[in-house]
Design a protein around this motif. Structure first.
Motif: not given
Length: 635
Positions: A284-304
């Protein structure tokens, strides 16, 4: 802020939603008997279908991996959405208005406005994709071809082209019935003295989708020299598009991320395309901003991301900017439980360029050659100092020690302390002291906190009315399937759960008073009794839900399994006969047990000393025998 969704509304959404119709959006189902459907499980790889759905019961169960639940938990698991978000999505699907306990919640007009925005984005994506085939889009097609993306690949990723005029998309959407007030909210248009005009003009377009696959924005790449705008231009912040919460490619990658417990973070749209085509289907890729806290929430949910494994791999260019980005990612590392890694291509090529010049295998090898992110961070820190001088080594140790101190794995931390001593050429004891001191300082300042523990699981606030399917239930001991008593108990529970109308006559009292020998079946029987006799017109799905509320969490998968197990009948008539035979068999089993107990009492009783009790037991034995004979004669 919206309050909790009212329990009765959750129940209504669950009851009104056709689980078979929803599941068929993800799984091909085939008939498997009366009211039963089966297909290949979406939660694990299998060749023979073991995933069963019973629409009238409202549940699903996989006999292969044990996944089970209702329509809400199914959508939550497949789309990786939160409980309330899932209920709202299903409610919108059937046009049901939700009510909230502690807040207003989204109003009907807001729900309708959001749907209009989604509709506009969907139509725009189709428009852009069609324009890619026009003569004016030759530069866009050439751009894709030069990067190894054929026409079928562009179609796969929905890549399109925005015409160079000022109002091509504007006219198209107006022609589809959208008002200017609606179009202003999409982010697809700018506004000048003469009104609205297209934001994206003469650019290659990538549709950006949310985790459920809905188009919520666009990314646009400059193609022509006379375009004075930035190289990449994205949709601005809108009601749909929040760049800090958006990951390009998440809709395509989500299942593989959850399945492989891996998330690969790249830097651009073409990098995501290259990775997926090369077999790295977790990119995946972030869109117009650095990979940050809100992205991490999504990642953690997907990764369990619960401490049981998983990995996040960041890929960055080998230049200074790439290294800076990697170190910025390291700052967020402590918010993961999953291990974080970095893959940097030495020659500075990104995944798209790597695939162009060296093929798919080189992209896969880049990811396979990942290094722990903290190792990369340590060495990047050392490179900033002159290790040839004493002062440089002291400064490097002072800066690198906190990095080592942040390593969560206590078995790995000493190993990297030894590596740091070797890289610096200083005694291990000196490094160990520095790391220990840095660790104390970080703990005192709170800088080394990991992910918060005790995070509310999806739907936790709705336990009284919502599924608790976010965490797999522990294994439940089940009796030996060769035990004829256990088999009879299981079959009776299957009948009662799937055909509750069988309990509307006098058999309810007989069933409720039954004593089950197998502990798991006994617990389920108790939950059924606690739920109470089914109402005459009650839907089976509602009945199952009432039973589920009375059942302990670890036993809920068993409930789902019994609720979808196909009953051995091919017609409605044979189904009714089978159900009556099973319940009669259970009743006879109970009679046999009661008779054995009473005969034992008679043997211990003195007829002369207690004549009334002796006669009462004999009368009861006769009644039980008559009941047993009546059951057999009804066969």
């Amino acid at each position: 802020m919206a309050g909790l969704i009212k329990p009765e509304d959750i129940a209504e959404v669950r009851a009104r939603t056709d689980i078979k119709e929803v599941v068929e959006g993800y799984v091909t189902l085939k008939g498997a008997g009366i009211g039963s459907w089966k297909g290949l499980c979406p939660f694990h790889d299998e060749r023979s279908p073991s995933f069963h759905v019973r629409p009238h019961v409202g549940t699903y169960h996989c006999f292969g991996c044990g996944e089970s639940g209702d329509v809400i938990s199914f959508v939550m698991k497949l789309d990786h959405t939160a409980f309330a978000e899932t209920v709202e999505k299903l409610a919108a699907r059937i046009g049901y208005e939700l009510h909230y306990e502690d807040g207003a919640g989204p109003r009907r007009e807001e729900v309708g406005r959001r749907q209009r925005l989604l509709d506009a984005h969907k139509i725009a994506a189709e428009f852009f994709q069609a324009q890619l085939l026009s003569p004016a889009a030759a530069a866009g097609r050439q751009f894709l071809f030069e990067r190894g993306f054929e026409r079928n690949v562009a179609e796969q990723f929905g890549v399109g082209f925005a015409p160079q005029g000022w109002d091509a998309l504007l006219k198209h959407l107006r022609g589809k019935g959208f008002t200017d007030d609606e179009l202003r909210l999409t982010g697809m248009f700018s506004e000048g003295n003469r009104g609205l005009y297209d934001r994206f003009r003469g650019r290659l377009i990538w549709p950006i989708r949310d985790i459920t696959g809905e188009v919520i924005g666009f990314g646009a790449r400059r193609l022509f020299d006379d375009d004075q705008g930035p190289k990449y231009l994205n949709t601005p912040e809108t009601a749909l598009y929040k760049k800090s919460q958006v990951l390009y490619g998440i809709d395509m990658a989500k299942r593989n991320i959850a399945k492989k417990r891996q998330l690969v973070v790249v830097e651009g749209y073409t990098d995501v395309m290259a990775c997926h085509l090369a077999g790295v289907d977790t990119a995946v890729a972030s869109c117009g901003t650095a990979f940050g806290g809100e992205h991490i929430k999504i990642a953690r949910r997907l990764l369990s991301d619960d401490g049981t494994g998983g990995e996040v791999v960041f890929t960055f260019d080998g230049d200074a900017a790439g290294q800076k980005a990697a170190l910025r990612a390291f700052e967020e590392d402590q918010r993961f439980v999953a291990q974080t890694y970095v893959s940097v291509e030495p020659s500075g090529m990104d995944p798209c360029e790597l695939r162009q010049h060296r093929g798919d295998a080189a992209v896969r090898q880049l990811i396979e050659a990942r290094r722990p992110l903290f190792e990369f961070a340590i060495q990047a820190t050392l490179r900033k100092h002159n290790l040839e001088s004493v002062e440089g080594r002291v400064a490097a140790l002072r800066e690198a020690a906190p990095v080592v101190a942040q390593i969560r794995d206590q078995a790995i931390r000493p190993a990297y302390a030894r590596e740091l001593a070797k890289w610096l050429g200083v005694p291990l004891e000196e490094v160990t002291r520095a790391v220990t001191s840095a660790g104390r300082h970080l703990t005192a300042s709170g800088a080394s906190r990991g992910p918060q523990q005790g995070v509310n699981r999806p739907g936790a606030a709705h336990d009284a009315a919502g599924p608790s399917a976010a965490v797999a239930a522990p294994a439940v001991w089940l009796p030996d399937p060769r035990d004829p008593v256990a088999v009879m108990e299981r079959q009776s529970l299957e009948v009662v759960l799937q055909q509750p109308q069988m309990l509307l006559d006098v058999s309810w009292a007989e069933f409720a008073s039954a004593r089950f020998a197998a502990p798991a079946y006994a617990a389920l029987h108790s939950a059924i009794v606690a739920a109470g006799r089914p109402a005459e017109q009650e839907a089976t799905a509602g009945w199952i839900e009432r039973v589920r509320h009375e059942l302990a969490e670890p036993l809920r998968p068993l409930l789902a399994e019994l609720a979808v197990t196909p009953l051995p009948a091919t017609t409605e008539e044979s189904l009714e006969r089978y159900c009556r035979d099973i319940l009669a068999g259970l009743a006879e089993l109970q009679i046999t047990a009661q008779k054995a107990e009473m005969i034992g009492q008679l043997q211990r009783l003195d007829p002369a000393g207690a004549p009334e009790a002796f006669q009462r037991l004999n009368r009861r034995l006769m009644e039980l025998e008559l009941r047993r004979r009546a059951l057999r004669s009804a066969d």
